[in-house]
Design a protein around this motif. Structure first.
Motif: not given
Length: 506
Positions: A258-267, A377-379
């Motif tokens: 949940g800490l990196g969702e919709n972040g720099s690695e998320s496409i 948390t996103n998938i």
């Protein structure tokens, strides 16, 4: 889009007006949405878009339909996952003994066509909405095309022989379409994504994070090219993605906690929020499904023995097991630990080994948040690490093996694994197929099985799924037949549409 508060509507989501009438008066029913009363405001357009995205969580929006039907259908047949045979969910799929009545593939079919139907309505109605700016129309239309392509991608890879429906109609004569050729479906997917690229933004405002972007369209289009072995087009498209500002998260585990969702690695991700207000239930349950009984979980499925063996060879420069392995699985190793929902603390494998029901577990998504409930948390559907590995695969097939190794090493470095040295094209192909992708992307939504599928269906270094499953000691691999390469056309659909033909062998 987890901050949307709009109503999630059903497949049709536009009711047909049954007006009250007699010899004297006709009175409009103000409580029933019609094609005349809907599509009038910006809110209406956003409700329609929300509904099109919502189908990713199943046609009904039920978390159970997604996690226990759709997810299991896309994961259980692969060599990186073993199902818990004591549980009924997806059991016949995992043992290659399913019939045309299996509910999982039907849920994949139903959700995909629900999303397609909703996207088609947007494509027909939004251009005529005078209340919307031209820029907003372009964005909504581009998103609808992306979503239609996304849903058709699952249909053509999952079932191959599916109806190609590109318009919405309430006419009964249009509700029983015949199947198109797979090549026609692939062509439509390419068209939709190419057109979506032209009008999708590189990002959305923070309150709209999760909506499809230019990077999502380019990444999915690159994947579509990869599945068709259009290596040059795939290389070009993935290279374009690398120029859009994406970056791997420093901490591998942040993709799943949940800490990196919709972040720099998320496409592109399927959005969950844990919101339960106004009758919503935006929770996901993977944290329970992967956790041991001893930790208060349900242990619905496990890492396969083959996957654990591969992960144990993923080593640092000094010979220790890499961090991405320790953050992916819980296994018999003194440095392996996992969060226990029961005691609300991290537990070492060696301390709890005697209380475990199985020798290994997935650690992804099992984390210490929302301690007493499911979570929001996103998938991830496509993350940048996946793109880099697909880019490497395309480069390698285009005889650019050295450049391909560079892309693989970017992913390995973030996970703590030592860099690869010089390899031949054939060696790197095997390394990507049966180490890098399963180790980096283990159990992630809709990835491993469809990798196996495309390598069987492709003409480049073709690999038999059955042989791979047997070599990797997949339980019940002996039951696998060629018909299992694809799902059966659901019996429920064949029973109501005489224009559908069963898939070969079914």
């Amino acid at each position: 889009m987890k901050k949307l508060k709009y109503i999630i509507l059903t497949v049709g989501f536009i009711g047909i007006l049954n007006s009250c009438s007699d010899d004297f008066i006709n009175v409009e029913n103000k409580e029933v949405l019609t094609e005349e009363s809907f599509w009038q405001t910006e809110d209406h357009a956003m409700q329609a878009l929300t509904s099109a995205y919502a189908a990713m969580q199943s046609a009904s929006g039920s978390k159970w339909a997604f996690f226990e039907e759709i997810y299991t259908s896309l994961a259980y047949r692969a060599d990186d996952v073993d199902n818990n045979t004591a549980e009924t969910y997806g059991r016949t799929l995992a043992s290659f003994s399913n019939t045309t009545e299996e509910s999982g593939p039907y849920n994949v079919w139903q959700a995909s066509y629900a999303g397609i139907g909703r996207a088609n309505q947007i494509l027909q109605q939004v251009p005529n909405m005078e209340v919307l700016s031209e820029n907003m129309k372009k964005t909504l239309i581009a998103e609808a095309k992306f979503l239609r392509a996304y849903y058709y991608f699952w249909l053509v890879t999952g079932f191959e022989n599916v109806p190609l429906v590109t318009s919405f109609s309430g006419d009964l004569n249009d509700l029983f379409p015949s199947q198109a050729t797979p090549s026609a479906v692939w062509a439509q997917i390419e068209t939709d994504l190419t057109e979506a690229e032209a009008d999708l933004p590189t990002s959305h405002p923070s309150e709209w994070k999760g909506r499809a972007t230019l990077g999502a369209a380019k990444s999915l289009l690159g994947k579509v090219y990869l599945f068709q072995e259009k290596w040059g087009e795939a290389e070009t498209k993935f290279q374009e993605v690398t120029t859009l500002g994406y970056a791997l998260l420093p901490n591998y585990a942040d993709n799943f906690n949940g800490l990196g969702e919709n972040g720099s690695e998320s496409i592109f991700e399927i959005q969950f929020s844990a919101d339960r207000s106004n009758g919503n239930d935006e929770r996901q349950v993977l944290n329970y499904q992967v956790s041991p009984y001893a930790f208060g979980g349900w242990e619905l499925f496990y890492p396969s023995q083959w996957l654990e063996e591969q992960m144990k060879t993923d080593l640092t420069s000094t010979g220790e097991i890499s961090n991405r392995v320790y953050e992916s699985i819980f296994f018999n190793d003194p440095n392996s630990e996992m969060y226990s929902r029961g005691s609300q603390e991290m537990k070492s494998y060696t301390v709890v080994a005697d209380s475990l029901n199985h020798p290994r577990y997935f650690k992804k998504y099992a984390f210490n948040a929302d301690l007493d409930n499911y979570n929001g948390t996103n998938i991830p559907v496509i993350r940048y690490a996946d793109v880099l590995l697909m880019y490497a695969e395309a480069l390698n097939e285009n005889n650019k093996t050295s450049l391909a190794i560079d892309q693989v090493n970017i992913v390995r470095a973030r996970g703590g694994a030592a860099p690869l040295g010089v390899m031949t094209k054939e060696e790197l192909r095997t390394q990507i197929r049966h180490h890098e992708r399963p180790v980096e992307l283990a159990m992630e939504f809709g990835i491993r099985w469809f990798d196996l599928y495309r390598w069987q269906r492709g003409s480049t270094a073709t690999e038999s799924i059955k042989t791979t499953l047997e070599n990797h000691n997949k339980p019940f691999a002996e039951n696998f037949q060629d018909k299992h390469i694809v799902f059966p056309i659901p019996l429920q659909e064949i029973n109501i549409n005489s224009n559908l033909t069963p898939n070969p062998g079914w």
